[in-house]
Design a protein around this motif. Structure first.
Motif, PDB file in Angstrom:
ATOM      1  N   LEU A   1       0.829  -1.200   0.000  1.00  0.00           N
ATOM      2  CA  LEU A   1       0.000   0.000   0.000  1.00  0.00           C
ATOM      3  C   LEU A   1       0.873   1.263   0.000  1.00  0.00           C
ATOM      4  O   LEU A   1       2.007   1.233   0.463  1.00  0.00           O
ATOM      5  CB  LEU A   1      -0.865  -0.021   1.266  1.00  0.00           C
ATOM      6  N   SER A   2       0.325   2.386  -0.491  1.00  0.00           N
ATOM      7  CA  SER A   2       1.061   3.653  -0.446  1.00  0.00           C
ATOM      8  C   SER A   2       1.139   4.125   1.008  1.00  0.00           C
ATOM      9  O   SER A   2       0.278   3.784   1.821  1.00  0.00           O
ATOM     10  CB  SER A   2       0.335   4.705  -1.286  1.00  0.00           C
ATOM     11  N   PRO A   3       2.173   4.928   1.339  1.00  0.00           N
ATOM     12  CA  PRO A   3       2.339   5.371   2.735  1.00  0.00           C
ATOM     13  C   PRO A   3       1.080   6.050   3.287  1.00  0.00           C
ATOM     14  O   PRO A   3       0.731   5.841   4.448  1.00  0.00           O
ATOM     15  CB  PRO A   3       3.506   6.355   2.659  1.00  0.00           C
ATOM     16  N   GLY A   4       0.419   6.835   2.452  1.00  0.00           N
ATOM     17  CA  GLY A   4      -0.787   7.520   2.920  1.00  0.00           C
ATOM     18  C   GLY A   4      -1.880   6.547   3.303  1.00  0.00           C
ATOM     19  O   GLY A   4      -2.512   6.672   4.364  1.00  0.00           O
ATOM     20  N   ASP A   5      -2.098   5.533   2.445  1.00  0.00           N
ATOM     21  CA  ASP A   5      -3.116   4.528   2.737  1.00  0.00           C
ATOM     22  C   ASP A   5      -2.734   3.685   3.956  1.00  0.00           C
ATOM     23  O   ASP A   5      -3.592   3.279   4.740  1.00  0.00           O
ATOM     24  CB  ASP A   5      -3.340   3.617   1.520  1.00  0.00           C
ATOM     25  N   VAL A   6      -1.430   3.427   4.110  1.00  0.00           N
ATOM     26  CA  VAL A   6      -0.975   2.664   5.282  1.00  0.00           C
ATOM     27  C   VAL A   6      -1.371   3.394   6.563  1.00  0.00           C
ATOM     28  O   VAL A   6      -1.863   2.779   7.516  1.00  0.00           O
ATOM     29  CB  VAL A   6       0.552   2.426   5.245  1.00  0.00           C
ATOM     30  N   LYS A   7      -1.172   4.702   6.573  1.00  0.00           N
ATOM     31  CA  LYS A   7      -1.525   5.480   7.767  1.00  0.00           C
ATOM     32  C   LYS A   7      -3.022   5.402   8.044  1.00  0.00           C
ATOM     33  O   LYS A   7      -3.442   5.329   9.200  1.00  0.00           O
ATOM     34  CB  LYS A   7      -1.104   6.946   7.573  1.00  0.00           C
ATOM     35  N   LEU A   8      -3.832   5.421   6.993  1.00  0.00           N
ATOM     36  CA  LEU A   8      -5.279   5.322   7.176  1.00  0.00           C
ATOM     37  C   LEU A   8      -5.651   3.957   7.752  1.00  0.00           C
ATOM     38  O   LEU A   8      -6.466   3.852   8.673  1.00  0.00           O
ATOM     39  CB  LEU A   8      -6.008   5.538   5.844  1.00  0.00           C
ATOM     40  N   VAL A   9      -5.047   2.903   7.206  1.00  0.00           N
ATOM     41  CA  VAL A   9      -5.316   1.554   7.692  1.00  0.00           C
ATOM     42  C   VAL A   9      -4.871   1.420   9.151  1.00  0.00           C
ATOM     43  O   VAL A   9      -5.555   0.835   9.982  1.00  0.00           O
ATOM     44  CB  VAL A   9      -4.610   0.487   6.813  1.00  0.00           C
ATOM     45  N   ASP A  10      -3.708   2.007   9.430  1.00  0.00           N
ATOM     46  CA  ASP A  10      -3.162   2.021  10.779  1.00  0.00           C
ATOM     47  C   ASP A  10      -4.175   2.568  11.772  1.00  0.00           C
ATOM     48  O   ASP A  10      -4.446   1.979  12.819  1.00  0.00           O
ATOM     49  CB  ASP A  10      -1.984   2.996  10.764  1.00  0.00           C
ATOM     50  N   PHE A  11      -4.699   3.705  11.412  1.00  0.00           N
ATOM     51  CA  PHE A  11      -5.662   4.396  12.240  1.00  0.00           C
ATOM     52  C   PHE A  11      -6.929   3.542  12.381  1.00  0.00           C
ATOM     53  O   PHE A  11      -7.430   3.313  13.490  1.00  0.00           O
ATOM     54  CB  PHE A  11      -5.969   5.734  11.558  1.00  0.00           C
ATOM     55  N   ALA A  12      -7.408   3.020  11.254  1.00  0.00           N
ATOM     56  CA  ALA A  12      -8.638   2.212  11.262  1.00  0.00           C
ATOM     57  C   ALA A  12      -8.457   0.945  12.100  1.00  0.00           C
ATOM     58  O   ALA A  12      -9.360   0.544  12.840  1.00  0.00           O
ATOM     59  CB  ALA A  12      -9.024   1.840   9.838  1.00  0.00           C
ATOM     60  N   ARG A  13      -7.285   0.312  12.014  1.00  0.00           N
ATOM     61  CA  ARG A  13      -7.039  -0.901  12.785  1.00  0.00           C
ATOM     62  C   ARG A  13      -7.080  -0.621  14.286  1.00  0.00           C
ATOM     63  O   ARG A  13      -7.688  -1.368  15.057  1.00  0.00           O
ATOM     64  CB  ARG A  13      -5.674  -1.500  12.426  1.00  0.00           C
ATOM     65  N   GLN A  14      -6.437   0.491  14.700  1.00  0.00           N
ATOM     66  CA  GLN A  14      -6.431   0.805  16.136  1.00  0.00           C
ATOM     67  C   GLN A  14      -7.848   1.132  16.613  1.00  0.00           C
ATOM     68  O   GLN A  14      -8.217   0.791  17.725  1.00  0.00           O
ATOM     69  CB  GLN A  14      -5.474   1.963  16.443  1.00  0.00           C
ATOM     70  N   LEU A  15      -8.652   1.754  15.727  1.00  0.00           N
ATOM     71  CA  LEU A  15     -10.031   2.079  16.107  1.00  0.00           C
ATOM     72  C   LEU A  15     -10.889   0.825  16.239  1.00  0.00           C
ATOM     73  O   LEU A  15     -11.872   0.813  16.983  1.00  0.00           O
ATOM     74  CB  LEU A  15     -10.668   3.024  15.084  1.00  0.00           C
ATOM     75  N   MET A  16     -10.523  -0.239  15.516  1.00  0.00           N
ATOM     76  CA  MET A  16     -11.267  -1.505  15.602  1.00  0.00           C
ATOM     77  C   MET A  16     -11.232  -2.065  17.031  1.00  0.00           C
ATOM     78  O   MET A  16     -12.087  -2.840  17.428  1.00  0.00           O
ATOM     79  CB  MET A  16     -10.698  -2.551  14.639  1.00  0.00           C
ATOM     80  N   ALA A  17     -10.214  -1.670  17.796  1.00  0.00           N
ATOM     81  CA  ALA A  17     -10.116  -2.139  19.182  1.00  0.00           C
ATOM     82  C   ALA A  17     -11.061  -1.356  20.110  1.00  0.00           C
ATOM     83  O   ALA A  17     -11.035  -1.557  21.319  1.00  0.00           O
ATOM     84  CB  ALA A  17      -8.673  -2.026  19.674  1.00  0.00           C
ATOM     85  N   GLU A  18     -11.875  -0.481  19.533  1.00  0.00           N
ATOM     86  CA  GLU A  18     -12.875   0.302  20.258  1.00  0.00           C
ATOM     87  C   GLU A  18     -12.293   1.082  21.440  1.00  0.00           C
ATOM     88  O   GLU A  18     -12.687   0.893  22.595  1.00  0.00           O
ATOM     89  CB  GLU A  18     -14.038  -0.598  20.709  1.00  0.00           C
ATOM     90  N   PRO A  19     -11.345   1.980  21.141  1.00  0.00           N
ATOM     91  CA  PRO A  19     -10.735   2.757  22.218  1.00  0.00           C
ATOM     92  C   PRO A  19     -11.676   3.847  22.729  1.00  0.00           C
ATOM     93  O   PRO A  19     -12.605   4.248  22.030  1.00  0.00           O
ATOM     94  CB  PRO A  19      -9.520   3.396  21.537  1.00  0.00           C
ATOM     95  N   LYS A  20     -11.395   4.292  23.940  1.00  0.00           N
ATOM     96  CA  LYS A  20     -12.081   5.473  24.457  1.00  0.00           C
ATOM     97  C   LYS A  20     -11.279   6.709  24.068  1.00  0.00           C
ATOM     98  O   LYS A  20     -11.798   7.796  23.978  1.00  0.00           O
ATOM     99  CB  LYS A  20     -12.202   5.379  25.973  1.00  0.00           C
ATOM    100  N   MET A  21      -9.964   6.466  23.879  1.00  0.00           N
ATOM    101  CA  MET A  21      -9.077   7.563  23.505  1.00  0.00           C
ATOM    102  C   MET A  21      -7.963   7.026  22.611  1.00  0.00           C
ATOM    103  O   MET A  21      -7.457   5.939  22.858  1.00  0.00           O
ATOM    104  CB  MET A  21      -8.476   8.177  24.779  1.00  0.00           C
ATOM    105  N   VAL A  22      -7.608   7.785  21.578  1.00  0.00           N
ATOM    106  CA  VAL A  22      -6.473   7.387  20.736  1.00  0.00           C
ATOM    107  C   VAL A  22      -5.359   8.413  20.821  1.00  0.00           C
ATOM    108  O   VAL A  22      -5.613   9.620  20.892  1.00  0.00           O
ATOM    109  CB  VAL A  22      -6.851   7.198  19.238  1.00  0.00           C
ATOM    110  N   LEU A  23      -4.122   7.902  20.826  1.00  0.00           N
ATOM    111  CA  LEU A  23      -2.936   8.744  20.794  1.00  0.00           C
ATOM    112  C   LEU A  23      -2.281   8.530  19.440  1.00  0.00           C
ATOM    113  O   LEU A  23      -1.832   7.428  19.146  1.00  0.00           O
ATOM    114  CB  LEU A  23      -1.965   8.336  21.916  1.00  0.00           C
ATOM    115  N   LEU A  24      -2.266   9.562  18.622  1.00  0.00           N
ATOM    116  CA  LEU A  24      -1.729   9.416  17.267  1.00  0.00           C
ATOM    117  C   LEU A  24      -0.339  10.018  17.197  1.00  0.00           C
ATOM    118  O   LEU A  24      -0.161  11.222  17.391  1.00  0.00           O
ATOM    119  CB  LEU A  24      -2.648  10.108  16.255  1.00  0.00           C
ATOM    120  N   ASP A  25       0.651   9.157  16.906  1.00  0.00           N
ATOM    121  CA  ASP A  25       2.044   9.611  16.850  1.00  0.00           C
ATOM    122  C   ASP A  25       2.403   9.948  15.403  1.00  0.00           C
ATOM    123  O   ASP A  25       2.640   9.059  14.597  1.00  0.00           O
ATOM    124  CB  ASP A  25       2.964   8.514  17.416  1.00  0.00           C
TER     125      ASP A  25
END
Lengths: 314, 253
Positions: free
Chosen positions: B152-176
């Motif tokens: 995947l392109s770096p931009g899409d990887v970041k989107l997937v990254d974000f989506a994967r962490q959200l799948m864990a149903e967080p109350k809060m996300v820390l984006l580095d």
């Protein structure tokens, strides 16, 4: 029966045994990322525990419980699992190369113990008179076919069990944290617990299949469990395709046929010595060739798990 | 004002002789988008590592939803609903986009070895698949679900990254640094996704170099320099702060 056929039956049986070992290695190393160099050690634990608990003929050892064969297989398996637990807990906490070194050292320690604990293992003489399963059913010459069938039955069972694990959410998690442990932990995954469980499962399996190797070779001596067993298994896995599904079986068949073909050449005693070393040269050449032409192996992870999303209905 | 969801109290982190974070206190309000900006070496990532259990603070405490989580193992912090992303390397490269999201959304129970043996994970898998499908459709990545993350392109990887962490149903996300290495077109998309997440009552704390991106989405901004917070306030206040202009914007811009 012609000599060539007998020879082929032997090679295919041995290929089956290495296919089983390579499949187990694929689970722990290919998917879970634990580079185990102690396969021979776990095999030795299973093999010795099996032979000590079941053998009936050598009464010069201090422990001769005369257990039935199934109980011996079970005991060998449990011993393999316990050994994996004992080396896994300290060495899997620190990552990567420490595990590699610990497992390699463990295998050597086990081999030294098998030489030195003579009152239990009969030292370098080992065990060479024991009965094998279903031996009374056929003539001695027919037994090689029984063993061939038995080994390949186990190949099939192990293949389906490992495939079932690989395609489950458990297997998916292993293949994930293998490449990125922090991300898995940041998702709440207890990656160390999964690693230890997987390594213990591998130990249980190596221990359980060790008797097949023992039945094929027909002796149990320390020289059976040198690091050669470990490296042949690794080479079969790498040639076949690490982290794939069918790769370990394909790799073991090709590797064993190619390397054993050298012993088909007839010759003098001196010639036999030369041919024995040629096996390792051939093994190295096959490895170099595959790495050059198809570095991911003959089968690969990408194809093995392609279209995973299609398998979920709904 | 309500109690903060994340409360960092007098955090100090020393590596050898170097103080990466010095007595930093920072509280994040539930439902907000809060940003931490600052030049390289300001201590932003160290602060994240301390907050999520990847590093233990030399001194200070981390409170999440009023509970002291200081020094807990990362997986325990994550299970309390505090989920982070990493700048690099991102995600599980050998898994497909879909598999990446599935790992994020699958429960510990369904991932157990015992359930794998029994094959007793299919019903959980179907539910998680529904969520993964929705998330990927929203991102416009459903058609690429079977592509390996590595392709995947770096931009899409970041989107997937974000989506994967959200799948864990967080109350809060820390984006580095979610915008680092992302092409300008995708940055806009990323900003929209972060705003949508807030709509679902997920609090966001983001660190990034891209000041334009960060100031465009944040309600509250903290500026760090050399391990200390030198300014806090709304984006408008912060860009006008003379100390910030001097130390951060003045030097690196």
């Amino acid at each position: 029966m012609s000599g060539l056929l007998l020879f082929l039956v032997g090679v295919v049986t041995l290929a089956g045994i290495y296919a089983i070992l390579a499949m187990i290695l694929n689970l722990e190393a290919g998917w879970a990322g634990m580079w185990d160099l102690g396969i021979a050690g776990l095999l030795a634990v299973g093999g010795y525990v099996f032979i000590i608990t079941t053998q009936q003929t050598h009464d010069d050892v201090i422990l001769t419980p005369h257990w039935p064969m199934w109980a011996g297989v079970l005991a060998g398996s449990v011993a393999g699992g316990l050994a994996a637990l004992i080396i896994g807990i300290p060495s899997l906490r620190v990552r990567g190369e420490y595990f590699l070194i610990t497992t390699l050292a463990f295998a050597e320690v086990i081999r030294q113990l098998s030489i030195n604990l003579g009152s239990l293992t009969r030292g370098t003489v080992g065990f060479n008179q024991f009965t094998r399963p279903f031996e009374s059913w056929t003539s001695p010459s027919g037994y090689r076919w029984v063993l061939l069938g038995l080994v390949w039955l186990v190949v099939a069972v192990v293949y389906f069990v490992i495939r079932r694990l690989g395609r489950s959410p458990y297997g998916r998690l292993l293949r994930g944290f293998r490449d990125n442990d922090p991300v898995a932990r940041s998702l709440g995954k207890q990656t160390n617990r999964h690693r230890i469980q997987t390594f213990v499962l591998a130990g249980l399996m190596y221990g359980a299949v060790a008797p097949l190797y023992v039945w094929f070779i027909r002796t149990v001596t320390p020289s059976l469990f040198t690091s050669e067993a470990t490296f042949v298994t690794w080479t079969a896995l790498v040639i076949g395709g690490i982290a794939s599904l069918r790769g370990p079986v394909i790799g073991a068949i090709i590797l064993l046929i190619v390397t054993e073909a050298a012993s088909l050449v007839q010759g003098s005693g001196d010639m036999a010595v030369v041919l024995a070393s040629v096996r390792f040269i051939v093994l190295g050449l096959v490895l170099i060739l595959v790495m050059r032409v198809r570095p991911q192996g003959l089968a690969n992870e990408r194809d093995a798990f392609a279209g995973a999303s299609e398998r979920v209905a709904g | 004002m309500t109690a903060p969801i994340l409360d960092l109290r007098d955090i100090t982190k020393v590596f050898g002789g170097v103080t990466a974070v010095r007595e930093v206190s920072m509280s994040v309000q539930a439902g907000s988008i809060t940003a931490v900006i600052g030049p390289n070496g300001a201590g932003k990532t160290s602060l994240f590592n301390v907050a999520t259990g990847f590093e233990e603070p030399t001194e200070g405490h981390v409170l999440f939803q009023g509970e002291d989580v200081t020094g807990l193992e990362p997986w325990r912090v994550a299970r309390k609903g505090l989920i982070r992303t990493f700048q690099t390397p991102t995600g599980f490269p050998a898994l497909s986009v879909w598999e990446n999201l599935m790992v994020g959304g699958t429960s510990d129970r369904d991932e157990s070895l015992w359930r794998a043996m029994r094959g007793a994970w299919h019903s959980g898998e179907r539910t998680t698949n529904q969520r993964a499908r929705q998330a990927l459709t929203d991102l416009g990545l459903w058609d690429r679900r079977d592509t390996l993350l590595a392709d995947l392109s770096p931009g899409d990887v970041k989107l997937v990254d974000f989506a994967r962490q959200l799948m864990a149903e967080p109350k809060m996300v820390l984006l580095d640094e979610p915008a680092s290495g992302v092409d300008p077109a995708s940055i806009g998309r990323l900003g929209n996704v972060i705003r949508q997440v807030r709509e679902q009552n997920v609090t966001v704390l983001v660190i990034d170099h891209n000041i334009g991106f960060v100031l465009g989405i944040a309600d509250q901004v903290h500026v760090m320099s050399l391990g200390e917070v030198i300014a806090s306030g709304s984006p408008d206040d912060v860009v006008r702060d003379p100390v910030v202009i001097e130390i951060y914007l003045g030097r690196s811009a």
